[in-house]
Design a protein around this motif. Structure first.
Motif, PDB file in Angstrom:
ATOM      1  N   THR A 132      -6.599  -1.563  -3.383  1.00 36.41           N
ATOM      2  CA  THR A 132      -6.249  -0.147  -3.314  1.00 36.41           C
ATOM      3  C   THR A 132      -6.359   0.503  -4.677  1.00 36.41           C
ATOM      4  O   THR A 132      -6.131  -0.145  -5.697  1.00 36.41           O
ATOM      5  CB  THR A 132      -4.827   0.070  -2.780  1.00 36.41           C
ATOM      6  N   LEU A 156       0.826  -1.208   0.000  1.00 38.32           N
ATOM      7  CA  LEU A 156       0.000   0.000   0.000  1.00 38.32           C
ATOM      8  C   LEU A 156       0.862   1.260   0.000  1.00 38.32           C
ATOM      9  O   LEU A 156       0.570   2.223  -0.719  1.00 38.32           O
ATOM     10  CB  LEU A 156      -0.933  -0.010   1.207  1.00 38.32           C
ATOM     11  N   VAL A 187      -0.224   5.173  -0.978  1.00 38.09           N
ATOM     12  CA  VAL A 187      -1.232   5.411   0.058  1.00 38.09           C
ATOM     13  C   VAL A 187      -0.529   5.913   1.317  1.00 38.09           C
ATOM     14  O   VAL A 187       0.448   5.320   1.762  1.00 38.09           O
ATOM     15  CB  VAL A 187      -2.026   4.127   0.365  1.00 38.09           C
ATOM     16  N   GLN A 217      -7.351   5.762  -1.712  1.00 37.62           N
ATOM     17  CA  GLN A 217      -8.099   5.180  -0.610  1.00 37.62           C
ATOM     18  C   GLN A 217      -7.697   3.717  -0.450  1.00 37.62           C
ATOM     19  O   GLN A 217      -7.204   3.093  -1.379  1.00 37.62           O
ATOM     20  CB  GLN A 217      -9.607   5.253  -0.887  1.00 37.62           C
ATOM     21  N   VAL A 218      -7.899   3.177   0.710  1.00 40.40           N
ATOM     22  CA  VAL A 218      -7.775   1.737   0.914  1.00 40.40           C
ATOM     23  C   VAL A 218      -9.184   1.177   0.856  1.00 40.40           C
ATOM     24  O   VAL A 218     -10.092   1.703   1.481  1.00 40.40           O
ATOM     25  CB  VAL A 218      -7.133   1.410   2.272  1.00 40.40           C
ATOM     26  N   ILE A 254      -3.747   4.431   5.787  1.00 36.80           N
ATOM     27  CA  ILE A 254      -3.646   2.991   6.059  1.00 36.80           C
ATOM     28  C   ILE A 254      -4.065   2.701   7.498  1.00 36.80           C
ATOM     29  O   ILE A 254      -4.804   1.747   7.760  1.00 36.80           O
ATOM     30  CB  ILE A 254      -2.215   2.484   5.795  1.00 36.80           C
TER      31      ILE A 254
END
Length: 224
Positions: free
Chosen positions: A110, A76, A81, A114-115, A86
């Motif tokens: 992902t 990520l 990100v 955004q996650v 996270i």
């Protein structure tokens, strides 16, 4: 109620030191130690009834699910990100997925900002406080190296990718890297090679293929 996977140590959960995780994932030991303390134990641990690690100093250990979460966290971050996004996503997903290890589930995706995680009806649910639906082109950042069980939790990790012969399975050899289809530790093979044994001799000793031995050597050369 938390799932059975939330027991930090038990049968088939694996045992990993800071050097183990650093070697398997190709990360600096200092970064692994800092992440474990600052994010898992300090941030995520606020919402967890049990710690993510045990012991201290050189004896600090954690389990397979934390290893996979480290891999997901790293992927990520590589996709841009932010750490804060996270952390926020992890906290929301703990509640939504009812687990201390949401990043060890196959539902994680992902879009680089955004996650996200996949909802039960196939939508993509934004992992924020509102859990808003969003329709975006996303990709799975780590599933190419992870096998998941019927409950969508990680059960095996392939550090070189599934096309290679190295497997990390918490139910085999306490989760240390082994050669696929066997219980032969990759470290055993590498130590023999480093000690002067030829690939052909090692193949004969353990009834392995040349590809299996070469993958073990390649893996340990990369993490050396």
């Amino acid at each position: 109620m938390k799932s059975d996977t939330d027991t930090i140590f038990g049968l088939g959960t694996g045992i990993y030191t800071i050097p183990d995780i650093a070697a398997i994932l190709g990360l600096p030991q200092a970064k692994v130690r800092r992440w474990l303390h600052e994010y898992w134990n300090a941030q995520f641990g606020k919402f967890s009834p049990s710690p993510f690690s045990d012991g201290s100093g050189r004896d600090l250990i954690t389990n397979f699910y934390t290893l996979i979460e480290f891999f997901a966290f790293y992927q990520l971050r590589e996709e841009g990100v932010s750490t804060q996004r996270i952390i926020k996503a992890h906290q929301v997903l703990e509640k939504a997925l009812q687990t201390n290890y949401p990043f060890a589930k196959s539902d994680i995706f992902t879009d680089g900002i955004q996650v996200l995680f996949a909802g039960e009806v196939g939508e993509i649910i934004k992992a924020d406080e509102t859990l808003q639906l969003t329709i975006k082109e996303v990709f799975e950042p780590f599933c190419k190296k992870v096998d998941f069980n019927k409950n969508h939790f990680a059960e095996r990790f392939f550090p070189l990718g599934k096309e290679h012969k190295i497997i990390i399975d918490p139910k085999r050899q306490f989760g240390q890297p082994v050669i696929g289809g066997t219980n032969v530790l990759t470290e055993t093979v590498f130590n023999l090679f480093r000690g002067g044994e030829s690939i052909e001799v090692i193949v004969g000793l353990y009834d392995l293929t040349v590809d299996q031995v070469e993958d073990a050597i390649h893996f340990h050369r990369n993490v050396a």
